[in-house]
Write an enzyme that holds these catalytic residues in place. Structure first.
Site, short mmCIF file in Angstrom:
data_model
loop_
_atom_site.label_atom_id
_atom_site.label_comp_id
_atom_site.label_asym_id
_atom_site.label_seq_id
_atom_site.Cartn_x
_atom_site.Cartn_y
_atom_site.Cartn_z
N CYS A 2 51.07 32.49 42.58
CA CYS A 2 52.15 31.59 43.01
C CYS A 2 51.64 30.21 43.43
O CYS A 2 50.51 30.09 43.92
CB CYS A 2 52.88 32.19 44.19
SG CYS A 2 53.49 33.83 43.88
N ARG A 28 47.66 28.33 37.19
CA ARG A 28 47.36 29.46 38.06
C ARG A 28 48.04 30.73 37.60
O ARG A 28 47.69 31.82 38.06
CB ARG A 28 47.84 29.14 39.49
CG ARG A 28 47.09 28.02 40.15
CD ARG A 28 47.81 27.58 41.40
NE ARG A 28 47.88 28.65 42.37
CZ ARG A 28 47.12 28.73 43.45
NH1 ARG A 28 46.22 27.82 43.68
NH2 ARG A 28 47.24 29.72 44.28
N TRP A 74 54.53 34.34 40.76
CA TRP A 74 53.86 35.40 40.00
C TRP A 74 54.31 36.69 40.67
O TRP A 74 53.94 36.96 41.81
CB TRP A 74 52.34 35.20 40.10
CG TRP A 74 51.55 36.11 39.23
CD1 TRP A 74 51.25 35.95 37.91
CD2 TRP A 74 50.90 37.33 39.64
NE1 TRP A 74 50.47 36.99 37.47
CE2 TRP A 74 50.25 37.85 38.51
CE3 TRP A 74 50.81 38.04 40.84
CZ2 TRP A 74 49.51 39.04 38.54
CZ3 TRP A 74 50.09 39.21 40.88
CH2 TRP A 74 49.45 39.70 39.73
N ASN A 98 54.03 31.86 49.33
CA ASN A 98 52.92 32.54 48.64
C ASN A 98 52.39 33.61 49.56
O ASN A 98 52.32 33.40 50.77
CB ASN A 98 51.78 31.57 48.34
CG ASN A 98 52.10 30.63 47.21
OD1 ASN A 98 53.17 30.69 46.63
ND2 ASN A 98 51.16 29.75 46.90
N GLY A 99 51.92 34.72 48.99
CA GLY A 99 51.34 35.79 49.81
C GLY A 99 52.27 36.98 49.86
O GLY A 99 53.23 37.07 49.09
N GLU A 463 31.52 41.06 30.64
CA GLU A 463 32.20 39.76 30.71
C GLU A 463 32.79 39.38 29.34
O GLU A 463 33.91 38.88 29.25
CB GLU A 463 31.23 38.68 31.21
CG GLU A 463 31.78 37.28 31.23
CD GLU A 463 33.08 37.10 32.05
OE1 GLU A 463 33.46 38.02 32.78
OE2 GLU A 463 33.71 36.04 31.90
N LYS A 467 36.76 38.74 28.65
CA LYS A 467 37.24 37.46 28.11
C LYS A 467 38.17 37.72 26.94
O LYS A 467 39.24 37.16 26.83
CB LYS A 467 36.01 36.66 27.64
CG LYS A 467 36.02 35.21 27.84
CD LYS A 467 35.91 34.68 29.23
CE LYS A 467 36.71 35.29 30.25
NZ LYS A 467 36.44 35.05 31.62
N GLU A 470 41.51 39.50 28.09
CA GLU A 470 42.35 38.61 28.90
C GLU A 470 43.20 37.69 28.04
O GLU A 470 44.37 37.50 28.31
CB GLU A 470 41.46 37.69 29.75
CG GLU A 470 41.02 38.22 31.07
CD GLU A 470 40.19 37.19 31.84
OE1 GLU A 470 40.44 37.03 33.03
OE2 GLU A 470 39.30 36.54 31.25
N HIS A 486 28.34 59.85 24.84
CA HIS A 486 29.02 60.73 25.80
C HIS A 486 30.53 60.51 25.80
O HIS A 486 31.20 60.89 26.75
CB HIS A 486 28.44 60.50 27.21
CG HIS A 486 26.97 60.77 27.25
ND1 HIS A 486 26.44 62.03 27.17
CD2 HIS A 486 25.91 59.93 27.30
CE1 HIS A 486 25.12 61.96 27.20
NE2 HIS A 486 24.78 60.68 27.27
N LYS A 585 45.15 32.53 37.90
CA LYS A 585 43.83 31.93 38.05
C LYS A 585 43.17 32.38 39.34
O LYS A 585 41.99 32.71 39.39
CB LYS A 585 43.97 30.41 38.03
CG LYS A 585 42.67 29.65 38.21
CD LYS A 585 41.88 29.67 36.93
CE LYS A 585 40.52 29.04 37.02
NZ LYS A 585 39.59 29.69 36.07
C1 G6P Z 1 41.35 36.24 38.50
C2 G6P Z 1 40.97 35.34 37.33
C3 G6P Z 1 39.57 35.70 36.86
C4 G6P Z 1 38.58 35.59 38.02
C5 G6P Z 1 39.01 36.47 39.19
C6 G6P Z 1 38.19 36.19 40.43
O1 G6P Z 1 41.50 37.54 38.05
O2 G6P Z 1 41.90 35.49 36.29
O3 G6P Z 1 39.19 34.79 35.83
O4 G6P Z 1 37.32 35.98 37.58
O5 G6P Z 1 40.37 36.20 39.54
O6 G6P Z 1 38.47 34.88 40.86
P1 G6P Z 1 37.53 33.99 41.77
O7 G6P Z 1 38.28 32.73 41.98
O8 G6P Z 1 37.32 34.77 43.04
O9 G6P Z 1 36.25 33.80 41.04
#
Ligand code: G6P
Length: 590
Positions: A2, A28, A74, A98-99, A463, A467, A470, A486, A585
């Protein structure tokens, strides 16, 4: 996640400022948006699901309001629809939030028993009705806020307008970020810097428990103990150019292409003495956690300190074994991730030292930890992190190097000169666009894509796989290559893409054997190999050769093609690359 923006001032049109701010917060992640403003003594609230563009079409931009609040939501409590979208209003009080108000069910029951009726499923509607209930007893917003803070538990950043005070914005902050932008004959509210960067570079960070009364000429801040305080006015470092795409199709692509530059900027860190600790615990979420896994291999191998990596949301609720001889490292791009922030607070309760590896200066985690190292990645806008992840890995690699047990090792002796070469090496990989596009064309229509590797390569696979899923919405998993037999190997069928990462010399042969096993079962094998280990053979269908560098630095060039393949796969699938569905984000709620 949010986003909040607020404006008070006569020089600009509130709607222009609110929409511009919300557009800058789009990155975000959100699924609905809305604004509330007062024009000609009348409160107007407009909300829409989906993109801000849809909201814009419902607005009359000729209305020159001088006060308003806006929000990108969000969804957490209740589906993303118009009723659940913010702002929420009850009679004179309108808020954006927010929150999460954790005790909202109990509060709702209490308010229902007083006769209040609810229209939405949100905790925010509970907050607005509670604020109204407290307000109408005294007709004093500040008194209502004071009482609200005693009753509401959880996390809240709130922007509030009261229809009886058309020249005042109110702000309340606890466990969710909120800043006040300081302008000339105008002031602003924002959950994050980009929302107001076009208007001012001066801002006040609200601390937990703070609340504020903001008019166009005056900002009065009260602290947790309800005492008026003199806030510190800070200045942003960069101007609004930091949120432009610079000609690239997507922020993600722009940010990947900035990676060579990021290495140059982040190459100097102050040494933190890791060797005085018996154990290191890394806490983080998402890609930051994956960076932590790379860090674990490097710190254990070169500095010889046992290192555990904990997903912050798991760490919060398990029995933990840390003490004052433990260093807890929190890794976070945003510095606002709720679970990571909470993990730091827990570490402090156990008297552990805390080190933050953070990208956003002055963020909540940066302010909470004992030591901080900033990753100088610059602002990252695309939801899927790329350059910030790379900068996190670099900082961890440098910490392993600076704390090396054996300074005589060749890799330690040559690291500084190898580091100087690294940006050039990354540039060379960025230039091989054709290879990544070719591979993307071969795999973008598949339903399942697997990544396999061992040791540090497995950490990179995690990672790379994240990526891809996502941003392209393709199911993908990372597997420790030795674990394939396994379970996962049963999923391999004709044409299943398997991307094998092989950069660690000591176990290269083992992973290559695993690649041969999947190839024999029909997999489409993409072989990611360093030029030093490059082998010809009939066990792969496509290959990307990564220039060999110092093994401490090798994870960085290796991830670049993985990020670009994910990007091109998502592009071929016509996905919303910078704003993938359902993702945010920075995840400021747990
Ligand atoms: C969200 C983002 C990810 C990020 C994660 C941790 O899930 O979409 O890309 O790695 O948060 O965020 P931070 O700001 O703590 O690195």
């Amino acid at each position: 996640m949010c986003g909040i923006v607020g404006y008070i001032g006569k020089e600009k049109k509130a709607l222009d400022v609110l929409i511009n701010g919300l557009e800058h917060l789009e990155y975000r992640g959100y699924d609905s948006s809305g604004v509330a403003y007062i024009y000609n003594n009348k409160l107007t609230i407009k909300k829409e699901t989906g993109r801000i563009e849809k909201l814009k079409n419902t607005l009359n931009f000729n209305e020159k309001a001088s006060i308003g609040i806006g929000h990108t939501r969000w969804a957490t409590h209740g589906i993303p629809n118009k009723v659940n979208a913010h702002p929420h209003n009850y009679k004179d009080i309108t808020i954006v939030h927010n929150g999460i108000i954790e005790n909202y069910s109990a509060l709702k029951k209490e308010l229902q028993s007083k006769g209040y009726e609810f229209k939405s499923d949100t905790d925010t509607e509970v907050a607005v009705i509670l604020l109204y209930d407290l307000y109408h007893q005294t007709n004093d917003v500040l008194k209502a806020i004071k009482e609200f803070k005693l009753k509401a538990q959880g996390a809240y950043a709130i922007g509030l307008i009261c229809s009886n005070e058309m020249d005042t914005l109110y702000a309340i902050k606890k466990n969710s970020p909120l800043i006040i932008g300081v302008g000339k004959k105008a002031n602003y509210l924002a959950s994050d810097v980009p929302a107001i960067v076009d208007y001012t570079n001066q801002y006040i960070i609200l601390n937990d428990g703070d609340y504020a009364k903001v008019t166009q000429d005056k900002i009065i801040v009260y602290n947790d103990k309800n005492k008026e305080i003199i806030p510190t006015i800070k200045t942003f470092e960069a101007g609004s150019e930091m949120v432009s795409k610079n000609g690239y199709d997507h922020y993600m692509l722009k940010e990947i292409y900035e990676e060579a530059e990021v290495i140059k900027r982040s190459a100097h860190i102050t040494k933190v003495n890791l060797r005085k600790y018996q154990k290191i615990v890394i806490v983080a979420c998402g890609s930051a956690m994956h960076a932590g896994l790379v860090g674990k291999y490097l710190i254990e191998k070169y500095a010889g300190i046992p290192t555990e990596v904990e997903i912050a949301s798991e760490f919060r609720y398990k029995k933990i074994f840390i003490n004052k001889k433990t260093l807890v490292i929190a890794i976070s791009q945003s510095g606002e991730t709720a679970d990571t922030l909470e993990a730091v607070k827990i570490a402090k309760k156990y008297h552990s030292d805390t080190l933050g590896i953070i990208n956003v200066k002055e963020s909540s985690i940066a302010r909470e930890v004992k030591y901080v190292i900033y990753t100088e990645a610059g602002r990252e806008v695309a939801v899927a992190t790329t350059k910030a992840y790379l900068a996190q890995v670099l900082v961890l690699a440098l910490l392993a190097y600076l704390n090396a047990e054996n300074k005589e090792l060749e890799v330690i002796k040559t690291l500084e000169s190898d580091l100087k070469e690294l940006p050039i090496l990354i540039e060379s990989l960025l230039a091989k666009t054709d290879a990544y596009q070719r591979i993307a064309k071969k795999i973008y229509h598949r339903n399942d894509i697997f990544y396999i590797g061992r040791g540090i390569d497995y950490a990179l696979c995690m990672e790379a796989s994240l990526k891809l899923k996502e941003i392209s919405y393709i199911h993908s998993e990372a597997y420790a290559a030795g674990e394939l037999k396994h379970g996962t190997i049963s999923l391999v069928e004709e044409g299943t893409p398997i991307i094998g990462i092989v950069t660690d010399k000591s176990i290269a042969d083992k992973t290559i054997s695993n690649l041969k096993e999947v190839k024999a079962r029909g997999a489409y094998v993409i072989y990611i190999i360093t030029d030093e280990l490059d082998t010809e053979g009939d066990f792969y269908d496509d290959k990307i050769v990564i220039p060999t560098t110092n093994p401490i630095l090798e994870p960085m060039p290796t991830i670049v093609p993985m990020q670009l393949i994910a990007y091109y796969v998502a592009k071929l699938n016509k996905c919303d690359i910078d704003k993938p569905k359902n993702l945010a984000k920075s995840v400021t709620v747990e």
